[in-house]
Design a protein around this motif. Structure first.
Motif, mmCIF file in Angstrom:
data_model
loop_
_atom_site.group_PDB
_atom_site.id
_atom_site.type_symbol
_atom_site.label_atom_id
_atom_site.label_comp_id
_atom_site.label_asym_id
_atom_site.label_seq_id
_atom_site.Cartn_x
_atom_site.Cartn_y
_atom_site.Cartn_z
ATOM 1 N N ASP A 227 0.824 -1.212 0.000
ATOM 2 C CA ASP A 227 0.000 0.000 0.000
ATOM 3 C C ASP A 227 0.858 1.263 0.000
ATOM 4 N N ASP A 228 1.945 1.231 0.739
ATOM 5 C CA ASP A 228 2.820 2.410 0.774
ATOM 6 C C ASP A 228 3.477 2.650 -0.588
ATOM 7 N N LEU A 229 3.876 1.579 -1.261
ATOM 8 C CA LEU A 229 4.480 1.733 -2.585
ATOM 9 C C LEU A 229 3.469 2.263 -3.603
ATOM 10 N N VAL A 230 2.239 1.769 -3.526
ATOM 11 C CA VAL A 230 1.198 2.256 -4.435
ATOM 12 C C VAL A 230 0.903 3.722 -4.151
ATOM 13 N N GLU A 231 0.846 4.090 -2.875
ATOM 14 C CA GLU A 231 0.610 5.492 -2.530
ATOM 15 C C GLU A 231 1.730 6.381 -3.059
ATOM 16 N N ARG A 232 2.983 5.928 -2.924
ATOM 17 C CA ARG A 232 4.103 6.716 -3.437
ATOM 18 C C ARG A 232 4.015 6.860 -4.951
ATOM 19 N N CYS A 233 3.581 5.803 -5.613
ATOM 20 C CA CYS A 233 3.405 5.865 -7.068
ATOM 21 C C CYS A 233 2.317 6.872 -7.428
ATOM 22 N N ALA A 234 1.189 6.810 -6.722
ATOM 23 C CA ALA A 234 0.088 7.739 -6.995
ATOM 24 C C ALA A 234 0.505 9.176 -6.714
ATOM 25 N N LYS A 235 1.237 9.363 -5.621
ATOM 26 C CA LYS A 235 1.698 10.711 -5.283
ATOM 27 C C LYS A 235 2.599 11.255 -6.388
#
Length: 404
Positions: A110-118
């Motif tokens: 989830d943190d990696l996906v959030e960083r990607c979205a950011k």
């Protein structure tokens, strides 16, 4: 000795050959390195070449490198490398992105996906496409409320994808995301047109909000098209509300067809703009008379301060209504002001204006006694306005009970 050595070496070589064993060719060092690179994940320093391969559709080495980091990057450089690899894959194919990030542990995933979205917020077209086609990207972006900037930056694309049925979201989720474009008249018009066509379902309150932000041209367009049902009623209500608050009718005779929520919005805008209006309370429909004093008291105190609220107080005190109705209006306004916070003295003024009912009971006195614990000093000061009476005695007694 050289001859002896040669004599010895040749028979040995011949012996080996005579047994049918072919000598193995020696591989060049460059060939060995290439062979190892084909089966080993690349390490730091190969990021530009990996990104180039991803853009060309070759994800094999990138997958291997990402797999080597599955337990988590060991330093900031590896984390940055992982971010860039995942973003490049996401830009190319949302389904592949889902398959790769699904191999990571939950919290890290989830943190990696959030960083990607950011990292993609400044590329709204890419962000919105992934929102539509990637389950992992959509899940995290929605859960962490990351959609506002991209949707606001590319409202046309968002509405295109919505019209194409790309967002299979519950109504509550859609309303939350679409709120980003509510104040854009063109987007509000198109979203309401999708509602009317049955392509989108929104709640009454949400559609009411969009009708408010239509420009006059958009409102006229919706009114001119045939329609029925809740949305058609809301469009007509908006037209009536705009006409009313452009030229306010204090008698209430033209208020019919405007719901309390829309009326409160219009009243707030009008009071903020030009002060508390004069109202003929005796002509106001009963359902408005029940709720309007409280709403107007809050709005007036917020937008115009004490002076605005006291204009309303004088208006209610002078209303040509049965005493019970007038008392009810004063009580609701007083309670609203007290509940708003910071307006205790104003609330006391409204409560004190309440008269005794037929049984000699005074609801205003009850309110004041109830409020003593919140501001005993104000209550005690207020007793100077009251002559000797059982009411004054009750207040002072309560002050003594709660004061240290």
């Amino acid at each position: 000795m050289l001859r002896t050595a040669l004599a010895v070496c040749v028979p040995i070589a011949g012996f080996a050959t005579g047994r049918g064993l072919r000598p193995s060719p020696v591989k060049p060092e460059s060939a060995v390195a290439a062979s190892k690179a084909a089966v080993s994940p690349p390490r730091g320093g190969n990021l530009p070449s990996l990104l180039c391969e991803i853009s060309g559709g070759n994800l094999a080495r990138a997958r291997a490198r990402i797999g080597s980091l599955r337990d988590g990057p060991s330093n900031p450089e590896e984390l940055l490398e992982l971010d860039k690899l995942l973003a490049a894959i996401a830009k190319r194919d949302g389904a592949t992105f889902d398959a790769i990030v699904a191999t990571f542990p939950g919290n890290l995933r989830d943190d990696l996906v959030e960083r990607c979205a950011k990292g993609l917020e400044n590329e709204p077209e890419v962000f919105l496409r992934l929102l539509a086609e990637s389950e992992e990207f959509s899940r995290v972006a929605l859960a962490r409320e990351m959609t506002v900037l991209p949707v606001r930056a590319a409202p046309g694309l968002f509405l295109d994808l919505l019209e194409q049925g790309k967002f299979a979201w519950p109504s509550k989720t859609l309303e939350s995301v679409a709120y980003a474009v509510q104040q854009d008249p063109a987007s509000a018009l198109r979203l309401l047109e999708l509602c009317r066509a049955g392509r989108v379902t929104l709640t009454n309150g949400c559609m009411l909000g969009y009708t408010r932000f239509l420009d006059d041209k958009g409102l006229a367009k919706l009114r001119s098209a045939p329609g029925e049902g809740l949305l058609a009623d809301l469009i007509e209500q908006e037209a009536k509300a705009r006409a009313l608050f452009a030229n306010f009718d204090p008698t209430g005779k033209s208020w019919d067809g405007i719901g309390p929520a829309r009326f409160d919005q219009g009243m707030e805008e009008m009071i903020s703009r030009s002060g508390v209006p004069s109202i003929d309370w005796s002509s106001v429909p009963p359902d408005f008379r029940d709720s309007l004093p409280a709403d107007m008291a809050r709005i007036a105190a917020y937008a115009q301060g004490d002076a605005g609220a006291r204009v309303l107080l004088d208006s209610i005190k002078k209303a040509e209504l049965p005493e019970a109705s007038r008392n009810h209006m004063l009580e609701s306004a007083a309670s609203a002001l007290f509940g708003q916070g910071g307006n205790i003295r104003l609330a006391i003024d409204f409560a004190h204006a309440i008269s005794n009912d037929a049984d000699g009971h005074n609801a205003g006195e009850d309110l004041l006694i109830k409020w003593m614990a919140f501001d005993p000093a104000s209550a005690q000061d207020f007793t100077t306005k009251i002559g000797p009476s059982p009411y004054r005695d009750r207040i002072l007694e309560r002050v003594r009970e709660i004061s240290p």
